[in-house]
Design an enzyme around this catalytic site. Structure first.
Site, PDB file in Angstrom:
ATOM      1  N   ASP A 135      11.246   0.456   2.682  1.00 59.11           N
ATOM      2  CA  ASP A 135      12.097   0.908   3.617  1.00 59.11           C
ATOM      3  C   ASP A 135      13.579   1.478   2.811  1.00 59.11           C
ATOM      4  OD1 ASP A 135      13.306  -1.093   2.095  1.00 59.11           O
ATOM      5  OD2 ASP A 135      13.766  -2.212   3.985  1.00 59.11           O
ATOM      6  N   ASP A 219       1.697  -5.856  -2.639  1.00 62.23           N
ATOM      7  CA  ASP A 219       1.032  -4.778  -3.233  1.00 62.23           C
ATOM      8  C   ASP A 219      -0.033  -4.976  -4.343  1.00 62.23           C
ATOM      9  OD1 ASP A 219       3.109  -5.472  -4.784  1.00 62.23           O
ATOM     10  OD2 ASP A 219       3.873  -3.386  -4.787  1.00 62.23           O
TER      11      ASP A 219
END
Length: 306
Positions: A135, A219
């Site tokens: 974001d 990730d």
């Protein structure tokens, strides 16, 4: 976990599983470990370390039913119409190897199949690519489309930018393993073909468990599965940018050609003649947007091009 909850640019489910039934279990359901990196570069990869994708065996003398991973794609509207016939007939003879992919959880079917019902969003989207952004990213959609059009989504592609150069090493189930991954801080995209290969690592809490076994965030874990377990090269994009980089070093003349930008505190892109003072635009992305789209209603009329 961020991987499960962050907003995506092009959402995609792990569907089209019908192709998996033809693959041997040992080659994808339980991928073989690959002990070391190859420095041979693929034509699609600019990263300093790559992996060679393990070839699926073309011939196998004999296989048993246990060598088959069978998937059935369905959706909520067919749970009570088509599935009862399957359950009543051929499913009983292969129930241990059969999995159902659907768009809605169904407690009764989950119980009946011993947990072999996997909710994927089936039937709601069949996008060729899935992209995951943080974001604090700014995404240029047209450039993202242009970038992804350079690759064949029917092949396994893992696209992004590493957070640092070189390979890191961590412990995984008592072994020292190499890690090379795309940071989601710069954005990450995978092809539909890649998502299919990821299925056994994502279902029934497997991904979360791998995060725990590796003691790493989403990730890093995703990259570990892709490059170390599946042997898929990271296709590096230097026009995917995260706040881990020194963003001021992105050449001003190249800013408009970047697919993904980011910001963090005073680590921001260098904008000449910003449209807004720093206290009104601490990310510098408002000014960037006005440089790119000066006709935007809230942009100052005198916004200058980069």
């Amino acid at each position: 976990m961020k991987f499960l909850s962050k907003v995506v640019v092009s959402s995609m489910s792990v569907v089209a599983m019908y192709v998996l039934a033809s693959l041997l279990v040992d080659n994808w359901l339980q991928p073989k470990k690959i002990s070391s990196f190859s420095t041979t570069k693929s034509p699609y990869d600019t990263s300093p370390f790559t992996k060679v994708y393990p070839e699926v065996l073309a011939q196998q003398s004999k296989i048993s039913q246990d060598d088959i991973y069978l998937t059935i794609k369905t959706c909520e509207k067919n749970h009570k119409t088509r599935l009862p016939l399957i359950f009543k007939t051929w499913w009983t003879g292969i129930r241990q190897q059969a999995y159902f992919f659907t768009d809605t959880d169904d407690e009764a079917i989950t119980k009946q199949t011993d947990g072999h019902l996997i909710v994927t969003g089936c039937g709601k989207t069949h996008a060729p690519w899935w992209c995951h952004m943080d974001d604090d990213n700014y995404v240029n959609p047209s450039l993202l489309v242009k970038a992804l059009n350079q690759y064949n989504w029917e092949e396994p592609f893992y696209v992004g930018r590493p957070s640092r150069e070189g390979v890191q090493y961590r412990r995984y189930k008592g072994q020292r393993v190499p890690l090379y991954f795309a940071t989601t801080g710069a954005g990450m995209c995978i092809s539909r073909n890649m998502s299919e290969l990821m299925v056994p690592w994502m279902r029934n809490g497997s991904f979360v468990q791998t995060c725990k076994d590796l003691s790493q965030p989403d990730d890093v874990t995703f990259g570990f599965i892709a490059t170390n377990r599946l042997g898929i090269n990271l296709t590096r994009r230097n026009d995917f940018n995260s706040h881990i980089q020194n963003l001021a070093k992105v050449p001003t003349e190249e800013l408009l050609s970047q697919v993904v930008l980011s910001y963090h505190l005073r680590n921001v892109i260098n904008i000449t003649d910003p449209a807004f003072p720093f206290n009104e635009d601490r990310s510098r992305l408002l000014s960037y947007h006005c440089k790119k789209y000066p006709e935007t209603e809230w942009c100052p009329k005198d916004s200058k091009a980069i």
